[in-house]
Design an enzyme around this catalytic site. Structure first.
Site, PDB file in Angstrom:
ATOM      1  N   GLN A  81      47.442  32.958  39.564  1.00  0.00           N
ATOM      2  CA  GLN A  81      46.560  34.032  39.997  1.00  0.00           C
ATOM      3  C   GLN A  81      45.110  33.641  39.742  1.00  0.00           C
ATOM      4  O   GLN A  81      44.802  32.988  38.744  1.00  0.00           O
ATOM      5  CB  GLN A  81      46.868  35.327  39.235  1.00  0.00           C
ATOM      6  CG  GLN A  81      46.048  36.531  39.663  1.00  0.00           C
ATOM      7  CD  GLN A  81      46.435  37.779  38.894  1.00  0.00           C
ATOM      8  OE1 GLN A  81      46.239  37.861  37.688  1.00  0.00           O
ATOM      9  NE2 GLN A  81      47.009  38.748  39.587  1.00  0.00           N
ATOM     10  N   SER A 114      42.081  41.280  40.358  1.00  0.00           N
ATOM     11  CA  SER A 114      42.905  40.232  40.961  1.00  0.00           C
ATOM     12  C   SER A 114      42.403  39.918  42.367  1.00  0.00           C
ATOM     13  O   SER A 114      42.134  40.832  43.155  1.00  0.00           O
ATOM     14  CB  SER A 114      44.362  40.672  41.034  1.00  0.00           C
ATOM     15  OG  SER A 114      44.865  40.965  39.744  1.00  0.00           O
ATOM     16  N   ASP A 150      51.611  40.860  37.026  1.00  0.00           N
ATOM     17  CA  ASP A 150      50.182  41.155  37.151  1.00  0.00           C
ATOM     18  C   ASP A 150      49.633  41.879  35.927  1.00  0.00           C
ATOM     19  O   ASP A 150      48.440  42.122  35.840  1.00  0.00           O
ATOM     20  CB  ASP A 150      49.942  41.996  38.414  1.00  0.00           C
ATOM     21  CG  ASP A 150      48.473  42.070  38.819  1.00  0.00           C
ATOM     22  OD1 ASP A 150      47.751  41.088  38.605  1.00  0.00           O
ATOM     23  OD2 ASP A 150      48.051  43.113  39.344  1.00  0.00           O
TER      24      ASP A 150
END
Length: 302
Positions: A288, A238, A214
């Site tokens: 993502q 996110s 991430d």
């Protein structure tokens, strides 16, 4: 030193701090408490929540089953000053697969939920795309903190939080470059690894990769446009995160994170990444979607 006057943890100290964050307390069957990270930020880092959720799920699965995929959604921002409670639901234990659902809770509200599947592993077909070639070796690239010393105002979050992951952009600048100084590139390639030693437990290595996945993935959306984070650039959040684990690996060895963004629209960007070990084997994949909002040209402008 960070903005609060504390010395920023790096190297093995930072890795040990991350391992402490991933060492959840089991408070009841299927119920775990994750310690808060001492980072001095208002919101919990998404990789921390996903990593802790995977630790919780993995603690409820037979030892012979390794995680092969996870799919998570970020529902609300987490408060970094409070611990997070993780509730694991046993969806199924079959002959070769186990499926778990983990919900992350703060103040009685869901902030994240994740489904994860674990597999015993079987014999079958095997192939892999080759890793990108012609890249500089990680040892020949200075760490991000060194690259940005000429622009200390661009260090951003990296100057305020522990740095358990050694991140080295393989060329063309990063999302932390000064506005206007980053070339537009289709692919973003980053060498990364834990900046210290990890225990042998395979679950720890996949959870640390989950945490690290991430850190830079949404940056590949900006890379397509030569855009950057912060002033003169964008703020990102996110929305969801998915990972697939294809082969065993150690995350205290160098891993290449090759990511790109196939599309962006309606204020959202999609990013896809592939992880390769130093021998060129494709070990994991990530996808993502994130919300990207342009920062105002002048502070205080809505």
């Amino acid at each position: 030193m960070n903005s609060s006057g504390r010395e920023v943890l790096v190297g093995q100290d930072a890795v040990d701090s991350l391992l402490g964050v991933l060492d959840l307390e089991e408070i009841d069957k299927g119920l775990f408490r994750g310690p808060r990270a001492e980072v001095g930020l208002q919101r919990v880092f998404g990789g921390q929540v996903a990593g802790q959720a995977l630790v919780a799920a993995g603690r409820t699965v037979p030892a012979d089953r390794r995680v092969h995929s996870l799919h998570g959604y970020f529902v609300r921002p987490g408060d970094s000053k409070k611990p997070i409670v993780y509730q694991v639901e046993n969806i199924r234990d079959g002959r070769s697969f186990s499926v778990r659902r983990t919900v992350a809770l703060q103040n009685g509200q869901m902030i994240f939920f994740m489904s994860a599947s674990f597999h015993t592993g079987e014999q079958g077909l095997e192939h892999t795309d080759p890793a990108p070639n012609g890249l500089p070796a990680p040892e020949d690239i200075p760490p991000l903190s060194e690259q940005l010393k000429a622009h200390p105002d661009r260090l951003g979050i990296w100057a305020r939080v522990p740095r358990p992951i050694d991140v080295r952009y393989a060329g063309g600048g990063s999302g932390f470059s000064a506005s206007g100084e980053r070339p537009a590139q289709e692919h973003q390639r980053v060498w990364m690894k834990a900046d210290g030693n990890l225990p042998d437990d395979p679950l720890i290595h996949v959870c640390v990769l989950t945490y690290a996945s991430d850190l830079t993935l949404l940056d590949s959306v900006l890379s397509r446009h030569g855009a950057v984070w912060g002033p003169g650039g964008y703020l990102g959040t996110s929305l969801d995160h998915a990972l697939w684990f294809h082969r065993p690996f150690r995350f205290d060895d160098w891993i290449l994170y090759d990511s790109m963004s196939p599309t962006a629209a309606d204020g959202r960007g999609l990013a896809q990444g592939r992880f390769f070990d130093a021998s060129g084997l494709h070990i994991a994949s990530a996808t993502q979607e994130g919300l990207l909002r342009q920062t105002p040209e002048t502070p205080g402008v809505p």
